[in-house]
Design an enzyme around this catalytic site. Structure first.
Site, PDB file in Angstrom:
ATOM      1  N   PHE A 184      34.751  30.865  50.084  1.00  0.00           N
ATOM      2  CA  PHE A 184      35.855  30.072  50.777  1.00  0.00           C
ATOM      3  C   PHE A 184      36.661  29.306  49.576  1.00  0.00           C
ATOM      4  O   PHE A 184      36.188  29.019  48.553  1.00  0.00           O
ATOM      5  CB  PHE A 184      35.393  29.340  51.991  1.00  0.00           C
ATOM      6  CG  PHE A 184      34.543  28.288  51.460  1.00  0.00           C
ATOM      7  CD1 PHE A 184      34.784  27.044  51.113  1.00  0.00           C
ATOM      8  CD2 PHE A 184      33.145  28.756  51.234  1.00  0.00           C
ATOM      9  CE1 PHE A 184      33.907  26.145  50.712  1.00  0.00           C
ATOM     10  CE2 PHE A 184      32.051  27.692  50.779  1.00  0.00           C
ATOM     11  CZ  PHE A 184      32.546  26.437  50.439  1.00  0.00           C
ATOM     12  N   CYS A 185      37.839  29.081  50.199  1.00  0.00           N
ATOM     13  CA  CYS A 185      38.631  28.146  49.229  1.00  0.00           C
ATOM     14  C   CYS A 185      39.672  27.285  50.241  1.00  0.00           C
ATOM     15  O   CYS A 185      39.548  27.263  51.488  1.00  0.00           O
ATOM     16  CB  CYS A 185      39.575  28.893  48.301  1.00  0.00           C
ATOM     17  SG  CYS A 185      40.603  30.116  49.302  1.00  0.00           S
ATOM     18  N   THR A 186      40.407  26.633  49.693  1.00  0.00           N
ATOM     19  CA  THR A 186      41.470  25.646  50.411  1.00  0.00           C
ATOM     20  C   THR A 186      42.230  26.178  51.564  1.00  0.00           C
ATOM     21  O   THR A 186      42.078  26.083  52.839  1.00  0.00           O
ATOM     22  CB  THR A 186      42.226  24.751  49.619  1.00  0.00           C
ATOM     23  OG1 THR A 186      41.402  24.287  48.746  1.00  0.00           O
ATOM     24  CG2 THR A 186      42.943  23.676  50.338  1.00  0.00           C
ATOM     25  N   CYS A 191      39.833  32.873  47.431  1.00  0.00           N
ATOM     26  CA  CYS A 191      38.760  33.397  48.096  1.00  0.00           C
ATOM     27  C   CYS A 191      39.082  35.108  48.293  1.00  0.00           C
ATOM     28  O   CYS A 191      38.267  35.849  48.009  1.00  0.00           O
ATOM     29  CB  CYS A 191      38.079  32.878  49.274  1.00  0.00           C
ATOM     30  SG  CYS A 191      39.133  32.211  50.527  1.00  0.00           S
ATOM     31  N   ILE A 213      39.748  26.755  54.148  1.00  0.00           N
ATOM     32  CA  ILE A 213      38.958  25.425  55.036  1.00  0.00           C
ATOM     33  C   ILE A 213      39.948  24.949  55.835  1.00  0.00           C
ATOM     34  O   ILE A 213      39.796  24.327  56.992  1.00  0.00           O
ATOM     35  CB  ILE A 213      38.664  24.491  53.588  1.00  0.00           C
ATOM     36  CG1 ILE A 213      37.630  25.221  52.919  1.00  0.00           C
ATOM     37  CG2 ILE A 213      38.293  23.372  54.249  1.00  0.00           C
ATOM     38  CD1 ILE A 213      37.377  24.442  51.330  1.00  0.00           C
TER      39      ILE A 213
END
Length: 316
Positions: A184-186, A191, A213
């Site tokens: 996952f990432c912002t 990702c 996120i």
């Protein structure tokens, strides 16, 4: 009162003529008073823009008029002040730099998991959950049980993966089978590319959080959330929490690290000049320059003007 609309967007798509898109895209943004940064590369588009509601949506419509970008998605947030001071459209080798050739997210990315299904995936005790963001981002918030690769840039992630794939590593095969991996990432872009890299390394069961996120915080009720802390964002909000409400962090204007209320109580913290993270790394001459910059910022604020000399986070 929220007068400005911010739109974060990206799409991995083949754009061999990306250089020719730069000038008309910049002209469109400037014509509609939109500011921010957009990156163009042969692998797609990435960036964040802000302006009036009509101005931002005019730029989004301009992009979607290109059939290759017709399905471009974006995430919206509102702000009381313009979060950017300039408009830049830059040409890049990659819209997010991994530094590994022949990784094509448009063709190879892992399986999307919607925010409402993410908690169920995390309940798997054998899942390897990896936060693909940089160390300073992870420090202020992440998912329960996530691994922090402690990278300073996204291009360091492949090296971490290689190390963890070795015997005894967290990505090493168990009984000859590679583990299930979720990343996952912002906002989803890192990702998406990192899961494509993982598939290129032979991992078959690879997942990533659709919308990142930010989409999870926007849609998941806090009472059901597996998220702890706040999420760093690359604009003047600095951090957001559930519901994408502005967080409690501010930004050190010297090193650009996020600072909590406790960080700002440090005797080494000086507004616009230094914090405990960077105080020892700058000379007194540099600090004097930062003090003058802060003085100009405060003068501009008193005149209700923007100080365009302030570097924005992520504006390298």
């Amino acid at each position: 009162m929220h007068d400005f609309l911010t739109a974060a967007l990206y799409k991995f798509v083949e754009l061999p003529d990306f250089a020719g898109l730069q000038a008309p895209l910049l002209a469109c943004c400037e014509a509609h008073g939109v500011k921010g940064t957009l990156l163009l590369a042969s692998e797609g588009i990435n960036g964040t823009i802000a302006g009036t509601h009509d101005g931002v949506h005019a730029v989004l419509s301009f992009l979607r008029n290109d059939p290759r970008l017709a399905t471009l998605e974006h995430k919206e947030a509102h702000a009381a002040h313009m979060p950017f001071y300039r408009m830049k459209v830059r040409l890049k080798k990659e819209i997010v730099t991994l530094g590994v050739p022949d990784v094509h997210p448009a063709l190879m990315a892992g399986e999307y998991v919607k925010p409402q299904d993410w908690n169920q995936l995390l309940a798997d005790p054998n899942l390897v959950l990896v936060d693909t963001r940089n160390d300073y981002e992870v420090a202020i918030g992440t998912f329960n049980g996530a691994i922090n690769p402690a990278t300073h840039s996204f291009s360091e992630l492949p090296g971490w993966v290689e190390k963890e794939m070795a015997e005894g590593g967290r990505l090493a095969p168990v009984d000859g089978k590679k583990p299930r991996v979720a990343m996952f990432c912002t906002g989803g872009i890192r990702c998406e590319k990192s899961t494509a890299f993982m598939r290129a390394k032979g991992f078959d069961e690879v997942y990533h959080l659709e919308g990142g996120i930010l989409k999870y915080l926007e849609t998941m009720p806090q009472a059901q959330s597996q998220w702890q802390g706040e999420c760093f964002v690359f604009d003047e909000r600095v951090s957001v929490g559930h519901g994408l409400n502005p967080g409690d962090f501010t930004l050190c204007r010297s090193c650009r690290d996020p600072l909590s209320a406790e960080d700002r109580q440090s005797p080494l913290y000086e507004l616009g000049v230094s914090c405990a993270h960077c105080h020892a790394r700058t000379t007194e001459e540099q600090k004097q320059g930062y003090r003058e910059r802060q003085r100009q910022v405060e003068l501009a604020a008193a005149r209700q003007q923007s100080h365009i000399g302030v570097r924005q986070p992520g504006s390298d």
